[in-house]
Write an enzyme that holds these catalytic residues in place. Structure first.
Site, PDB file in Angstrom:
ATOM      1  N   ASN A  21     -45.273 -50.300  15.799  1.00  0.00           N
ATOM      2  CA  ASN A  21     -44.226 -50.954  15.009  1.00  0.00           C
ATOM      3  C   ASN A  21     -43.646 -50.073  13.912  1.00  0.00           C
ATOM      4  O   ASN A  21     -43.091 -50.580  12.939  1.00  0.00           O
ATOM      5  CB  ASN A  21     -44.753 -52.259  14.416  1.00  0.00           C
ATOM      6  CG  ASN A  21     -45.243 -53.201  15.483  1.00  0.00           C
ATOM      7  OD1 ASN A  21     -46.412 -53.515  15.531  1.00  0.00           O
ATOM      8  ND2 ASN A  21     -44.364 -53.620  16.375  1.00  0.00           N
TER       9      ASN A  21
ATOM     10  N   VAL B  26     -40.416 -49.369   9.157  1.00  0.00           N
ATOM     11  CA  VAL B  26     -41.289 -50.405   9.724  1.00  0.00           C
ATOM     12  C   VAL B  26     -40.449 -51.395  10.509  1.00  0.00           C
ATOM     13  O   VAL B  26     -39.438 -51.904  10.019  1.00  0.00           O
ATOM     14  CB  VAL B  26     -42.070 -51.128   8.603  1.00  0.00           C
ATOM     15  CG1 VAL B  26     -42.919 -52.254   9.179  1.00  0.00           C
ATOM     16  CG2 VAL B  26     -42.922 -50.139   7.826  1.00  0.00           C
ATOM     17  N   CYS B  27     -40.881 -51.664  11.729  1.00  0.00           N
ATOM     18  CA  CYS B  27     -40.232 -52.643  12.598  1.00  0.00           C
ATOM     19  C   CYS B  27     -41.136 -53.876  12.634  1.00  0.00           C
ATOM     20  O   CYS B  27     -42.133 -53.913  13.340  1.00  0.00           O
ATOM     21  CB  CYS B  27     -40.052 -52.058  14.004  1.00  0.00           C
ATOM     22  SG  CYS B  27     -39.320 -53.209  15.174  1.00  0.00           S
ATOM     23  N   LEU B  28     -40.782 -54.831  11.825  1.00  0.00           N
ATOM     24  CA  LEU B  28     -41.574 -56.044  11.692  1.00  0.00           C
ATOM     25  C   LEU B  28     -40.605 -57.212  11.755  1.00  0.00           C
ATOM     26  O   LEU B  28     -39.566 -57.191  11.085  1.00  0.00           O
ATOM     27  CB  LEU B  28     -42.311 -56.000  10.350  1.00  0.00           C
ATOM     28  CG  LEU B  28     -43.313 -57.079   9.999  1.00  0.00           C
ATOM     29  CD1 LEU B  28     -44.450 -57.134  11.010  1.00  0.00           C
ATOM     30  CD2 LEU B  28     -43.878 -56.818   8.608  1.00  0.00           C
TER      31      LEU B  28
END
Length: 157
Positions: free
Chosen positions: A80, A87-89
């Site tokens: 992620n 950050v890929c959240l």
């Protein structure tokens, strides 16, 4: 000029400093309330244990109605985290809620270290390895943890 975003950030930053979540430490960059430099420690009893990972939170005047940008400045190998450290959240991308605080967000980022969402991966190689060869994935994570100890990996850029 005092805006709602800045008043809220001041309150949240005081909360972070006064009662930090375990393994999370923050400071303002150049005394700028809109940019936080944060260190997240890898949770105990996990592959990430012992790591110290630097990231920043960058806010704009639309906060809390718009999420901050969270970006690691330490090298990361995680499903992620994009190659540039962003950050890929889900709660940062599509499902942000203004009731969430910055300390809550930092806890969520710390928790995805051990519990990544491989179905919405930013690093497809890491997601594939996490799903198919956990031993090899953990070896890569351990290398990242070791890198986090080196002084050249510490400064923010």
């Amino acid at each position: 000029m005092s805006t709602y975003a800045r008043r809220r950030l001041e309150q949240e930053f005081k909360e972070l400093v006064k009662d930090p979540p375990p393994g999370i430490f923050g400071a303002l960059r150049d005394n700028n309330l809109m940019i936080w430099d944060v260190t997240i420690c890898g949770p105990d009893d996990t592959t990430w244990q012992g790591g110290t990972f630097r990231l920043s939170l960058e806010f704009n005047e639309d906060y809390p109605h718009a999420p901050p940008i969270a970006k690691f400045h330490s090298r990361m190998y995680h499903p992620n985290v994009f190659e540039d450290g962003t950050v890929c959240l889900d709660i940062l991308m599509n499902n942000w809620n203004p009731v969430w605080s910055s300390p809550f967000l930092l806890i969520a980022i710390q928790s995805i270290l051990c519990d990544p969402c491989v179905h919405s991966a930013a690093n497809f190689e890491a997601a594939r390895l996490f799903d198919t060869d956990r031993r090899a994935y953990n070896k890569r994570v351990f290398e990242i943890v070791e890198l986090s100890w080196k002084s050249e990996n510490l400064p923010f850029n």
